[in-house]
Design a protein around this motif. Structure first.
Motif, mmCIF file in Angstrom:
data_model
loop_
_atom_site.group_PDB
_atom_site.id
_atom_site.type_symbol
_atom_site.label_atom_id
_atom_site.label_comp_id
_atom_site.label_asym_id
_atom_site.label_seq_id
_atom_site.Cartn_x
_atom_site.Cartn_y
_atom_site.Cartn_z
ATOM 1 N N ARG A 275 0.811 -1.220 0.000
ATOM 2 C CA ARG A 275 0.000 0.000 0.000
ATOM 3 C C ARG A 275 0.847 1.274 0.000
ATOM 4 N N ARG A 276 2.115 1.154 0.361
ATOM 5 C CA ARG A 276 2.985 2.327 0.420
ATOM 6 C C ARG A 276 3.827 2.511 -0.841
ATOM 7 N N SER A 277 3.791 1.531 -1.746
ATOM 8 C CA SER A 277 4.678 1.552 -2.904
ATOM 9 C C SER A 277 3.938 1.996 -4.158
ATOM 10 N N PRO A 278 4.346 3.097 -4.798
ATOM 11 C CA PRO A 278 3.721 3.504 -6.060
ATOM 12 C C PRO A 278 3.883 2.470 -7.165
ATOM 13 N N VAL A 279 4.920 1.653 -7.080
ATOM 14 C CA VAL A 279 5.156 0.635 -8.096
ATOM 15 C C VAL A 279 4.273 -0.589 -7.854
ATOM 16 N N LEU A 280 4.174 -1.032 -6.606
ATOM 17 C CA LEU A 280 3.442 -2.258 -6.302
ATOM 18 C C LEU A 280 1.925 -2.068 -6.294
ATOM 19 N N ARG A 281 1.458 -0.890 -5.982
ATOM 20 C CA ARG A 281 0.007 -0.693 -5.869
ATOM 21 C C ARG A 281 -0.747 -1.139 -7.133
ATOM 22 N N PRO A 282 -0.393 -0.683 -8.326
ATOM 23 C CA PRO A 282 -1.152 -1.144 -9.497
ATOM 24 C C PRO A 282 -0.967 -2.626 -9.787
ATOM 25 N N LEU A 283 0.151 -3.201 -9.374
ATOM 26 C CA LEU A 283 0.377 -4.630 -9.590
ATOM 27 C C LEU A 283 -0.518 -5.476 -8.701
ATOM 28 N N PHE A 284 -1.052 -4.883 -7.636
ATOM 29 C CA PHE A 284 -1.977 -5.571 -6.748
ATOM 30 C C PHE A 284 -3.385 -4.986 -6.832
ATOM 31 N N GLY A 285 -3.681 -4.336 -7.950
ATOM 32 C CA GLY A 285 -5.034 -3.865 -8.207
ATOM 33 C C GLY A 285 -5.456 -2.631 -7.444
ATOM 34 N N LEU A 286 -4.511 -1.899 -6.859
ATOM 35 C CA LEU A 286 -4.852 -0.714 -6.076
ATOM 36 C C LEU A 286 -4.692 0.546 -6.919
ATOM 37 N N LYS A 287 -5.474 1.560 -6.593
ATOM 38 C CA LYS A 287 -5.362 2.841 -7.270
ATOM 39 C C LYS A 287 -4.055 3.522 -6.892
#
Length: 402
Positions: free
Chosen positions: A373-385
Motif C-alpha cells: 500500500r505504500r509503494s507507487p510501483v506495487l500498488r497497481p500490480l496488486f489492483g490498487l489505485k
C-alpha cells in the motif's frame, strides 16, 4: 419510484462490507482445502478430516456465485454507462495487470510445491522457475495447469470477471435503453420468493444442460457451465442495482430467507453426502435442483443480512476494502507454502493448521500494510489505485526552518 442517484448517494456500505467478509472467508476456505479428506488440492496435509466435508460443501455451493453477484451489483452502483470506454479501460488495467504479475511472481511457488509433493518436480525453486518460464508442458499431473506449462490457480476469478465486464460493456446500450431499464426495474421489484425461484431455475437449467459435458474447470475457454451461472448471476447483480431494487425490502425478509437457506442447505448436503457415485436420471435432477435452490437462497440471505447489519460507515471498512485485492492475491500462495514447509514437521492436527492460519494472516497483513500500500510501483500490480498526492498549498510549500 425509480430515480437515478448520484454516485456518492449510491454508496452501499453493506455491499462493500459483505465483499470484504466473503473474500476474507477465502482464507479459511482455502486453508480447509488442505485438511478436508478426499478433496483434491495443490498440497494436502497428513491431518485430514472427513467431517470438514459438510461445512466445506455448504460453503462451496454459494461462495463464488455470491462474489460475482456482488461484483455485478457494485458495477451497477458505479453506473458505467456514464463513461463506458473509460470504465472498461480502467477495469482492464486493474484486472489484467495484477493477473499477469500474479502469474509471474506469486502463483509459481504453488506450482512448485505441488509438483514436488507429487514427485513430478525436482527440489530447487530457482531451477524450477527457469523451466517454468520456458512455457513447456510438464509431466502429467505435476501441478494444476502443467499440461500447458503455466497456471493462474486461484487468480482465475480475475480473467472471468474481466470477460464478464467486457460483455457487460457491450450490452450497456441494450441494458440502459428504455426497454432494458424497464425489464431491470421489473426484475428488481420482484418479491424475494420470485427472485429465489428465477435464480434457482436458471442455475438448475445450466447444470442440467451443461454440467456433464462442461464440468467445473476454471478454464476460461472450456468452462461453459460455470460461465452460464456466473455471468447471469453477475448480470443479476447489475440489474438489481440499476433497476432500483430496494435492499431494505430484502432486509426485512432476512429471517425467513435465513431459515429457507438453512433448511435447503441441510437437505442438499444430506442428499449429496448420501448419493452414490454415478447418479443419473430423476435422482440426479433432484440433487441438482436442491443445490440450485440452496445457492439462490444463500445468496439472497447474505444480501439481506448484510443490509440489516452492515450498512454503516465502519471505521475499518475503507482500509479493509483496499486490502481485499492484495490479500486475495497473496493468501493461497502463503497457505500452500506454509503447509508444504510445516507438513514434514508432524506438528499435529491442531498446531499445524493454526500456524498456517497465523502465518497467512500475518504474511498478508505485513506485506499489504508495510509494503504494497505504500509503494507507487506495487500498488497497481496488486489492483490498487495510485497513491493520491496531497494538494500543494502556500502554507505547505513555505519553508519550515531557516
Amino acid at each position: 419510484m425509480n430515480t437515478v442517484a448520484s454516485p456518492s448517494s449510491l454508496r452501499r456500505y453493506d455491499v462493500d462490507a459483505l465483499r470484504v467478509i466473503v473474500f476474507g472467508g477465502l482464507i479459511a476456505y482455502h486453508l480447509a482445502m488442505a485438511y478436508v479428506a478426499d478433496w483434491g488440492w495443490h498440497v494436502k496435509s497428513a491431518y485430514q478430516a472427513e467431517w470438514l466435508q459438510v461445512p466445506m460443501m455448504a460453503i462451496n455451493r454459494w461462495r463464488m456465485p455470491l462474489l460475482f453477484l456482488l461484483s455485478g451489483l457494485a458495477i451497477g452502483l458505479f453506473q458505467p454507462a456514464r463513461n463506458p470506454w473509460r470504465f472498461l479501460k480502467d477495469r482492464t488495467v486493474r484486472l489484467l495487470l495484477p493477473l499477469a504479475f500474479g502469474m509471474a511472481v506469486i502463483v509459481p511457488v504453488q506450482a512448485y510445491c505441488q509438483g514436488v509433493s507429487n514427485g513430478k518436480v525436482a527440489p530447487g525453486f530457482v531451477a524450477f522457475l527457469a523451466d517454468y518460464f520456458s512455457f513447456q508442458p510438464w509431466p502429467a499431473g505435476a501441478f494444476d495447469g502443467s499440461d500447458v506449462g503455466i497456471t493462474w490457480n486461484h487468480l482465475w476469478y480475475l480473467p472471468y470477471l474481466w470477460v464478464y465486464t467486457l460483455l457487460l460493456g457491450g450490452l450497456l446500450p441494450l441494458l440502459e435503453s428504455r426497454a432494458g431499464r424497464a425489464v431491470m426495474a421489473r426484475v428488481a421489484s420482484l418479491a424475494w420468493p420470485s427472485k429465489l425461484l428465477l435464480l434457482a431455475l436458471w442455475i438448475w437449467g445450466a447444470m442440467m444442460l451443461l454440467a456433464r459435458d462442461w464440468p467445473q474447470a476454471n478454464n476460461l475457454f472450456a468452462d461453459w457451465y460455470q460461465h452460464a451461472v456466473f455471468f447471469v448471476v453477475f448480470l443479476s447483480g447489475y440489474a438489481m442495482a440499476r433497476g432500483g431494487s430496494d435492499p431494505d425490502r430484502l432486509a426485512r425478509a432476512r429471517r425467513p430467507l435465513l431459515w429457507v437457506a438453512v433448511v435447503l442447505g441441510a437437505i442438499h448436503v444430506a442428499f449429496a453426502m448420501a448419493a452414490p457415485d454415478g447418479l443419473q436420471g430423476v435422482p440426479l435432477a433432484t440433487l441438482r435442483l436442491s443445490r440450485a435452490l440452496y445457492t439462490a437462497a444463500a445468496m439472497l440471505a447474505a444480501l439481506a443480512w448484510a443490509r440489516a447489519l452492515l450498512n454503516r460507515p465502519w471505521r475499518w471498512l475503507p482500509y479493509a476494502t483496499e486490502a481485499v485485492f492484495p490479500w486475495y492475491m497473496l493468501h493461497q500462495s502463503l497457505i500452500v507454502v506454509l503447509v508444504f514447509v510445516l507438513a514434514p514437521m508432524e506438528l499435529g492436527p491442531v498446531a499445524e493448521p493454526l500456524l498456517v492460519l497465523l502465518g497467512t494472516v500475518v504474511g498478508c497483513g505485513l506485506l499489504h500494510h508495510a509494503l504494497i500500500r505504500r509503494s507507487p510501483v506495487l500498488r497497481p500490480l496488486f489492483g490498487l489505485k495510485p497513491l493520491r498526492t496531497p494538494a500543494r498549498t502556500p502554507a505547505a510549500t513555505a519553508p519550515t526552518h531557516a
